[in-house]
Design a protein around this motif. Structure first.
Motif, mmCIF file in Angstrom:
data_model
loop_
_atom_site.group_PDB
_atom_site.id
_atom_site.type_symbol
_atom_site.label_atom_id
_atom_site.label_comp_id
_atom_site.label_asym_id
_atom_site.label_seq_id
_atom_site.Cartn_x
_atom_site.Cartn_y
_atom_site.Cartn_z
ATOM 1 N N TRP A 1 -7.506 7.493 -2.486
ATOM 2 C CA TRP A 1 -6.192 7.331 -1.883
ATOM 3 C C TRP A 1 -5.740 8.555 -1.094
ATOM 4 O O TRP A 1 -4.894 8.436 -0.196
ATOM 5 C CB TRP A 1 -5.173 7.031 -2.984
ATOM 6 C CG TRP A 1 -5.131 8.058 -4.076
ATOM 7 C CD1 TRP A 1 -5.862 8.062 -5.221
ATOM 8 C CD2 TRP A 1 -4.327 9.246 -4.118
ATOM 9 N NE1 TRP A 1 -5.569 9.173 -5.984
ATOM 10 C CE2 TRP A 1 -4.630 9.914 -5.335
ATOM 11 C CE3 TRP A 1 -3.372 9.801 -3.268
ATOM 12 C CZ2 TRP A 1 -4.021 11.104 -5.698
ATOM 13 C CZ3 TRP A 1 -2.758 10.990 -3.629
ATOM 14 C CH2 TRP A 1 -3.082 11.631 -4.826
ATOM 15 N N ASP B 1 -0.725 -3.238 -1.270
ATOM 16 C CA ASP B 1 -1.850 -3.312 -2.193
ATOM 17 C C ASP B 1 -1.858 -2.063 -3.071
ATOM 18 O O ASP B 1 -1.241 -1.046 -2.742
ATOM 19 C CB ASP B 1 -3.179 -3.385 -1.427
ATOM 20 C CG ASP B 1 -3.287 -4.656 -0.596
ATOM 21 O OD1 ASP B 1 -2.843 -5.714 -1.092
ATOM 22 O OD2 ASP B 1 -3.795 -4.575 0.541
ATOM 23 N N GLY C 1 -6.083 3.904 -7.847
ATOM 24 C CA GLY C 1 -7.265 3.102 -7.573
ATOM 25 C C GLY C 1 -8.077 2.734 -8.798
ATOM 26 O O GLY C 1 -9.136 2.108 -8.676
ATOM 27 N N THR D 1 -6.538 2.728 -3.187
ATOM 28 C CA THR D 1 -7.968 2.786 -3.463
ATOM 29 C C THR D 1 -8.264 4.034 -4.291
ATOM 30 O O THR D 1 -7.402 4.895 -4.485
ATOM 31 C CB THR D 1 -8.773 2.847 -2.154
ATOM 32 O OG1 THR D 1 -8.539 4.108 -1.505
ATOM 33 C CG2 THR D 1 -8.359 1.718 -1.220
ATOM 34 N N ASP D 2 -9.500 4.140 -4.772
ATOM 35 C CA ASP D 2 -9.851 5.303 -5.586
ATOM 36 C C ASP D 2 -10.076 6.553 -4.736
ATOM 37 O O ASP D 2 -10.391 7.622 -5.262
ATOM 38 C CB ASP D 2 -11.085 5.009 -6.443
ATOM 39 C CG ASP D 2 -12.320 4.703 -5.613
ATOM 40 O OD1 ASP D 2 -12.195 4.560 -4.373
ATOM 41 O OD2 ASP D 2 -13.409 4.603 -6.196
#
Length: 477
Positions: A52, A46, A464, A49-50
């Motif tokens: 990370w 994936d 992210g 994410t923001d």
């Protein structure tokens, strides 16, 4: 009426200068055309994410990132630029709406007696004069100049927001990279301390043997030099640690004393390689620098619409109603009412070539924005490919380094056993320990590179970020 319409039409046509004939505008590069199926094969992963950096599992790093985001001048500057761009957007939006203004004035006036009227008809004394009026104006924007200006300002404001996200990503990336370097330096320091201890043991051993007449001065000097080099290496690492702490303190928006309390990092194990399935297409909406570059191309495309509209006439509707009178006492009487309603036409008959130059400038700005977007797109795909290549190569390199460290450990065990059995002297054990330190140092460097590759991949994938949309606009022809 027919003659008036023909006259107006002729004036309109005469006021519409011809557009410059330019080459067809360039196109934004299609990310799907950047082949990467072989190099960027998906591993069921994936996008990061923001947050990370939490994958590194170190709470001190998380604290430093939070401090940096709160206190960084770069972030404050990016936020200010975003607010300024939003204000320009509001101004462009307001230009599409009707305007309403009020005016009031009062003065003392003396009217000239020499206007062809009989003597005594015009008063020769100083008179009061007053005016109160309301003025409403509305630009019909028939050619879309203001609508294009709003579109350009909107895209520019959105680009500034993406720039702020890019500034955030770059700041976090710098903090993470410096923190990983600090982790490596501490690991190297431990090995350097062990190497210094070995050098001092060997120096003492050689000195003892020299006292017994078993070693010459050359061996003694060699052992002393080796110990000095080990001390120099340790001092250099301590300097690098101090500089790294200073850098982290500055990135966190603090003074150097903040760096003194940064303890040795405790990073989690590096992550295995994982890639999303739709690269590089999804990068267009996932990387803030790509989104900003695309939005600037859209803003430049709308700017061409503004430049095009400058070739055509403007028609404004204006209305004025109010009161005006000579003699303030008469201002509010019914006979003082004034009114004016009607259109105003502006024809660009001759401007010295300013409109044509403005159009060429707008096209050049769009061409440049497209080239910058294409360059950013190509570089974005390259950054992902570089991180992937490093991760894949490091798997083999770390495996080989671990085998080398295991072999050095086994060699040390054999040397220790032989020393215990009296088959070799202490120097054989010290040499084996030195080889083990060299092997472990190589493994430390590779593990640090593996962490850096994880961080580089997270940054290359956008850290992210998620754009609201990934639409593109083409300029008006």
């Amino acid at each position: 009426m027919m003659r008036t319409a023909i006259l107006v039409m002729g004036l309109v046509l005469s006021g519409c200068a011809s557009l410059p004939q330019l080459d067809p505008p360039p196109a934004l590069r299609d990310p799907a055309g950047l082949a990467g199926a072989a190099v960027l094969a998906a591993y069921e992963g994936d996008f990061p994410t923001d947050r990370w950096w939490l994958m590194l599992g170190d709470p001190v790093l998380d604290q430093l990132v939070g401090e940096g985001l709160a206190a960084s001048p770069d972030m404050a500057g990016a936020a200010a630029r975003a607010r300024r761009a939003a204000a320009f957007q509001d101004q462009a939006q307001a230009a599409l709406l009707p305007t309403l203004a009020a005016e009031a004035s009062g003065a003392g006036v003396r009217i000239s007696q020499n206007q062809g009227f009989p003597p005594g008809l015009i008063p020769g004394s100083l008179l009061s004069r007053g005016r109160i009026a309301a003025l409403a104006e509305f630009d019909l924007d028939l050619w879309g100049r203001k609508r294009s200006a709003l579109a350009a300002a909107t895209s520019a404001a959105q680009a500034a927001q993406a720039d702020m996200a890019q500034a955030r990503l770059l700041l976090i990336s710098a903090i993470v990279a410096a923190y990983i370097d600090l982790d490596q330096l501490f690991a190297r320091r431990s090995l350097a301390e062990a190497a210094l201890d070995i050098a001092r043991q060997e120096q003492a051993l050689v000195a003892s043997r020299a006292a017994q007449g078993l070693e010459n001065n050359a061996a003694t000097s060699r052992a002393e030099s080796q110990a000095s080099r080990a001390e120099l290496e340790l001092a250099a690492i301590d300097e690098a640690i101090a500089l790294s702490r200073n850098a982290l303190a500055a990135l966190a928006g603090a003074g150097p004393d903040r760096g003194l309390v940064i303890v040795r990092p405790t990073l989690a194990e590096p992550r295995s390689l994982a890639l999303p399935a739709n690269l590089p297409v999804d990068l267009v909406g996932r990387r803030p620098d790509l989104v900003a570059a695309r939005l600037r191309a859209e803003s430049a495309a709308a700017g061409i619409g503004v430049a095009r509209a400058n070739f055509y006439p403007d028609i404004n509707l204006a209305a004025l109603v109010g009161l005006e009178a000579i003699g303030i006492d008469n201002l509010f009487s019914g006979s003082s009412l004034i009114a004016n309603v009607g259109p105003a036409l502006r024809l660009p008959l001759f401007d010295g070539g300013a409109a044509r130059a403005g159009y060429r400038s707008a096209r050049a700005e769009y061409d440049e924005a497209v080239s910058q977007y294409n360059a950013v797109l190509i570089d974005a795909v390259r950054q992902v490919a570089d991180a992937v290549a490093s991760k894949r190569s490091l798997v083999d390199q770390i495996g080989a380094a671990r085998r080398a460290a295991d072999g050095a450990q086994a060699s040390l065990s054999v040397a220790s056993e032989r020393y215990a059995a009296g088959l070799v002297d202490r120097r054989s054990v010290l040499a084996a320990e030195r080889e083990l330190i060299v092997a472990r140092a190589a493994l430390v460097a590779l593990n640090s590179r593996n962490h850096q590759a994880d961080a580089a991949l997270a940054v290359a994938l956008g850290g992210g970020f998620m754009a609201d949309s990934a639409s593109t606009s083409e300029p008006e022809r």
